[in-house]
Design an enzyme around this catalytic site. Structure first.
Site, PDB file in Angstrom:
ATOM      1  N   ASP A 514       0.832  -1.222   0.000  1.00 44.55           N
ATOM      2  CA  ASP A 514       0.000   0.000   0.000  1.00 44.55           C
ATOM      3  C   ASP A 514       0.860   1.264   0.000  1.00 44.55           C
ATOM      4  O   ASP A 514       0.588   2.213   0.728  1.00 44.55           O
ATOM      5  CB  ASP A 514      -0.958   0.003   1.185  1.00 44.55           C
ATOM      6  N   LYS A 516       2.082   4.803  -1.097  1.00 42.13           N
ATOM      7  CA  LYS A 516       1.543   6.029  -1.682  1.00 42.13           C
ATOM      8  C   LYS A 516       1.939   7.179  -0.756  1.00 42.13           C
ATOM      9  O   LYS A 516       2.298   6.932   0.414  1.00 42.13           O
ATOM     10  CB  LYS A 516       0.014   5.954  -1.815  1.00 42.13           C
ATOM     11  N   ASN A 519       0.763   7.387   2.896  1.00 38.61           N
ATOM     12  CA  ASN A 519       1.284   6.450   3.897  1.00 38.61           C
ATOM     13  C   ASN A 519       2.759   6.686   4.218  1.00 38.61           C
ATOM     14  O   ASN A 519       3.436   5.797   4.730  1.00 38.61           O
ATOM     15  CB  ASN A 519       1.072   5.000   3.445  1.00 38.61           C
ATOM     16  N   ASP A 532       1.001   2.487   8.321  1.00 39.99           N
ATOM     17  CA  ASP A 532      -0.200   1.753   7.913  1.00 39.99           C
ATOM     18  C   ASP A 532       0.146   0.417   7.246  1.00 39.99           C
ATOM     19  O   ASP A 532       0.376   0.343   6.043  1.00 39.99           O
ATOM     20  CB  ASP A 532      -1.067   2.596   6.973  1.00 39.99           C
ATOM     21  N   THR A 551      -4.288   0.464  -3.485  1.00 38.15           N
ATOM     22  CA  THR A 551      -4.804   1.730  -3.992  1.00 38.15           C
ATOM     23  C   THR A 551      -4.777   1.664  -5.520  1.00 38.15           C
ATOM     24  O   THR A 551      -3.720   1.364  -6.090  1.00 38.15           O
ATOM     25  CB  THR A 551      -3.931   2.892  -3.483  1.00 38.15           C
TER      26      THR A 551
END
Length: 698
Positions: A514, A516, A519, A532, A551
Site C-alpha cells: 500500500d 503512496k 502512507n 499503515d 490503492t
C-alpha cells in the site's frame, strides 16, 4: 621699483557674502545630488525586486506550461484532467472462498448469445484486457436474469457484487435524480463490483422488460484466480522437463515464470529459423509446431510438438545457432523468455538480500519492549487545539476508512504519540480481524528507522487502540499537494528512504502492498517513515498471494489480473511513487477506476518534458509489466535499485544511520506540534459495542 598694495578691508568685506553664497549654492547642489543618488538607489532596488518577481513568475508560468504540456500529452485525447487532487480510496482485501463451484455455474449459450457477450467485453475499457481463455470462462459462467419494466437493477449508494451485460431491452442510468444515459443490447454496467466491494455510484432501472447476463464477484475472482494458479502450476511442470533447468528450485523456476512473455504466432509463421543465432526459449501453451531440418537442400520434417513441449533452451546458456526450423501449424501461443532477461533472473544467490541491514537495527529495541509492557491506556491524554475553529477540541491527525489517528501525550513522560483508534464492529463487518492482528504483531517486531514504531496496543468493548510513534513533520501527501511537485533532490531522498524500508521488510518476508504519499510520514529530522500496515502480508520466497487490495493508481498489473503477486508488486508501486513525487500525479490516473486499470494494463508511461533521463530510466525499469523483469526483482535484488544512477547522490550508509541532511527539512513548518497536519473536527460519536471475541489475543 613697483609696489603692490594689499586689498583694502572694505573690498574684503564686500567679497565675503559672494563667497558664502557660492558655498551655500554648492552645498545645496551636493544635497540635491545626494537625494538624487538615494532616489536612484531606491529605484534600482525596486527594479531589482521587480526583476526577481518577474523571474519567479516566469519560472512559475514555465512550470505550469510544462505541466499543461505533460497533462495534454498524458491525457491521450481524454476529456478529463488526470491530476490526482484528492486522497485515493483504498481497497481492502476480501477472502477468496475455496468452495466456489465454477462448473456448477456454467450456462450453455447459443452462438449469437456468445457473440453478443464477447463483443460487449471487447468494447469495455477494462474487460477488453482479458485474454481469450479468461473471456471464454466468463462467457461460460454468465447467468441469465430477466426483469420487468420499472424494476431497479442497481440502486445508488448500495454495495454491489454483480456485473451485468444487456442482452435485450432498455435501461435508464440516473445519478442523484439526473439522467446520465440509456443502456441497450451489448452494454456493460457494474463491472467494478467484480473486482472489489464498492458502493454503486448510480441507479439503473428497466425502461422495458429486459434480459441480462450477469456474474457475481466471487465467481469471477474464483475463475481468474483458479485459472492463474492452474496455468502457473502447468508451466512449472513444463519447465521441470527442460534438461537445462532441472537443477533449479521451485523458487527459481517461479522467478522465470514471472519473467516470461506470452507470444502468439499465425499459421505458417516461422518461430525460429535454422542457422540463425538463437537467444529465446519457448514453451508451447496452445497449438502445434512443426520442426524441420534442411537435408540435401530440402526441408525435412523431424517431428511435431504440442502443448507443454519446449524448444530453444540451450540458447539461454550459450551462444548457439538454431539447429532446426520451427513453424506454427495453425495459430500457436507460446510462453517465452530471452537470454538477456534470463541472465538477469538466474542465478539467485543474491536474491535473499544480504544487505548488512544490521547497521540500522535499533539497539533500543529491548528498552522499547520493556517500556511498552508498562504502558496503560489511561496514561495518555488527548492534546487539544490551542487556536482556530477547533480550539479546545482533541487534535485529530488523520481520518481513514478504518479509523482515526489522534494526538495524545504520555502523562508520565510528557512525550507525544499518535493514537490509532479503530471500531471493532467495523473490523468485523469488513472481515479484517486477521489483518488487524497481523498489523499489530508485525509493527511490534519491526525495528527500523524507516518504519513507524508501535509502542503499545490496547482494546475495550468498542475499539482497538495502537500507540504509535508521532511523526511531527506530517504526511508527505500534504507537502506534495502544497508544492505541486517536488524538486528532484527531494524526490530522490524520499524514494531512498522507501527503498530502505522495503529492504528491511522484504528481507523478513513481509510484502507491504500500500505504498503512496498518504502512507509516508516525515519525522522531525525530515526523514521518511512508512506507516499503515493494514495490507501487509507475510510471504515466502517463490510463493504468490491472490488478494485484490491496495490503492488503484498504485496497483501492479498482476494484482488487477488476479495472476498472483509477490514482492515485485512493491517495486512497481515504488516506480509509481517516484513518478508522482516528480510530477504531482501518478502515471496511471483517472476519475474512473475502470480507466485507471485499463491504463495500468496498457502500461504506456508518458513522461513530462522536464523529467530527467535518469528518473525516466528508473521508473521504466520499476514499472515493467512482467514482474520478473522489474528492477529490484532480478538476480541482484534491491541492490540494483540502490545502484541506479538516479540515486547517485545518496550515501546509503549515511542514510541508514541518519547522517544525511534531509532536503525535506524546508517543507516542515514551525509552530504547534500539530501544525504540519490537516485539521479535522473531532468525532464525538461512539462506536457500537462488540463482543465477538476476535480480539482476545490483541
Amino acid at each position: 621699483m613697483s609696489w603692490t598694495l594689499p586689498p583694502s578691508p572694505s573690498l574684503r568685506c564686500s567679497a565675503q557674502p559672494a563667497m558664502d553664497a557660492q558655498v551655500q549654492e554648492l552645498r545645496l547642489q551636493l544635497e540635491k545630488q545626494c537625494l538624487l543618488n538615494k532616489e536612484l538607489e531606491n529605484r534600482n532596488a525596486d527594479l531589482e525586486r521587480h526583476l526577481q518577481e518577474k523571474e519567479k513568475l516566469l519560472k512559475k508560468l514555465q512550470r505550469q506550461l510544462d505541466e499543461l504540456d505533460c497533462q495534454q500529452e498524458r491525457s491521450n485525447n481524454d476529456s478529463e484532467a488526470d491530476v490526482r487532487k484528492s486522497r485515493t480510496a483504498v481497497i481492502a482485501t476480501e477472502p477468496i472462498p475455496e468452495d466456489v463451484d465454477i462448473t456448477g455455474t456454467r450456462v450453455q449459450k447459443t452462438v449469437s448469445e456468445s457473440s453478443l457477450i464477447i463483443k460487449a467485453i471487447q468494447k469495455n475499457d477494462f474487460l477488453s484486457r482479458l485474454d481469450d481463455e479468461q473471456v471464454a470462462m466468463m462467457v461460460d459462467c454468465l447467468v441469465e436474469q430477466e426483469l420487468s419494466q420499472g424494476n431497479a437493477i442497481i440502486m445508488e449508494g448500495t454495495e454491489g457484487n454483480t456485473m451485468y451485460i444487456v442482452a435485450e431491452g432498455e435501461l435508464l442510468v440516473t445519478q442523484a435524480g439526473r439522467i446520465l444515459r440509456t443502456l441497450t443490447s451489448g452494454d456493460v454496467f457494474g463491472e467494478l463490483a467484480i473486482l472489489y466491494n464498492c458502493k454503486r455510484t448510480a441507479t439503473v432501472k428497466a425502461v422495458t422488460n429486459v434480459k441480462l447476463w450477469c456474474i457475481e464477484r466471487q465467481t469471477y475472482r474464483a475463475i481468474m484466480t483458479n485459472k492463474s494458479k492452474k496455468k502457473r502450476e502447468q508451466i512449472m511442470g513444463f519447465l521441470k522437463t527442460a534438461r537445462t533447468l532441472k537443477e533449479l528450485s521451485d523458487m527459481q523456476l517461479s522467478k522465470i515464470i514471472d519473467s516470461m512473455e506470452e507470444v502468439k504466432f499465425q499459421d505458417n509463421e516461422v518461430i525460429v529459423r535454422e542457422g540463425t543465432e538463437g537467444n529465446t526459449f519457448y514453451i508451447i501453451l496452445k497449438g502445434e509446431v512443426q520442426v524441420t531440418k534442411k537435408v540435401n537442400g530440402q526441408q525435412k520434417e523431424i517431428r511435431k510438438m504440442g502443448k507443454g513441449e519446449h524448444f530453444g533452451e540451450l540458447a539461454l546458456i550459450r551462444e548457439i545457432c538454431r539447429t532446426a526450423t520451427c513453424t506454427a501449424v495453425g495459430p500457436v501461443t507460446c510462453f517465452s523468455i530471452d537470454k538477456e532477461v534470463f541472465e538477469e533472473t538466474i542465478p539467485f544467490e543474491n536474491l535473499e538480500l544480504h544487505d548488512d541491514l544490521n547497521v540500522f537495527e535499533d539497539v533500543m529495541a529491548p528498552q522499547n519492549k520493556s517500556q511498552s509492557s508498562s504502558m496503560q491506556l489511561k496514561d495518555f491524554v488527548p492534546v487539544l487545539y490551542q487556536e482556530g475553529r477547533y480550539q479546545g477540541e482533541p487534535v485529530t491527525l488523520g481520518v481513514g476508512g478504518f479509523g482515526r489517528v489522534e494526538l495524545v501525550m504520555s502523562v508520565q513522560q510528557g512525550k507525544y504519540y499518535a493514537l490509532k483508534r479503530v471500531s471493532k464492529k467495523h473490523i468485523v463487518a469488513k472481515r479484517q480481524e486477521e489483518h488487524v492482528k497481523f498489523e499489530k504483531r508485525i509493527l511490534q517486531e519491526i525495528q527500523s528507522d524507516f518504519i513507524v514504531r508501535l509502542h503499545a496496543g490496547f482494546k475495550d468493548i468498542r475499539y482497538i487502540y495502537m500507540i504509535m510513534e508521532f511523526c511531527s513533520g506530517g504526511e508527505l501527501w500534504t507537502k506534495l499537494k502544497e508544492a505541486g511537485r517536488f524538486e528532484e533532490s527531494i524526490a530522490v531522498f524520499c524514494a531512498a528512504c522507501v527503498v530502505e524500508a522495503f529492504a528491511y521488510l522484504h528481507k523478513r518476508g513481509i510484502l507491504y502492498r500500500d505504498l503512496k504519499p498518504e502512507n509516508l510520514m516525515l519525522d522531525r529530522h525530515g526523514y521518511i517513515k512508512l506507516v499503515d500496515f493494514g495490507f501487509a502480508k507475510e510471504l515466502a520466497r517463490g510463493e504468490k498471494t491472490y488478494s485484490f487490495c491496495g490503492t488503484p493508481e498504485y496497483m501492479a498489473p498482476e494484482i488487477i489480473q488476479n495472476q498472483g503477486h509477490d514482492f515485485a508488486s512493491d517495486f512497481w508501486s515504488l516506480g509509481v511513487l517516484a513518478f508522482e513525487l516528480l510530477v504531482g500525479s501518478p502515471p496511471f490516473s483517472s476519475s474512473e477506476p475502470q480507466k485507471i486499470y485499463a491504463k495500468i494494463l496498457d502500461g504506456a508511461l508518458k513522461f513530462p518534458p522536464y523529467m530527467g533521463e535518469a528518473a525516466r530510466s528508473l521508473i521504466s525499469k520499476l514499472c515493467r509489466p512482467r514482474p520478473g523483469q522489474r528492477l529490484g526483482n532480478t538476480k541482484h535484488g534491491i541492490k540494483d535499485v540502490r545502484n541506479h544512477r538516479w540515486f547517485g547522490s545518496i550515501n546509503w550508509q549515511k542514510l541508514r544511520v541518519g547522517q544525511m541532511e534531509a532536503p525535506t527539512l524546508p517543507l516542515i513548518r514551525k509552530g504547534p506540534c500539530y501544525i504540519n497536519f490537516d485539521r479535522h473536527p473531532y468525532d464525538w460519536t461512539q462506536a457500537e459495542e462488540d463482543f465477538s471475541g476476535w480480539d482476545e489475543d490483541f
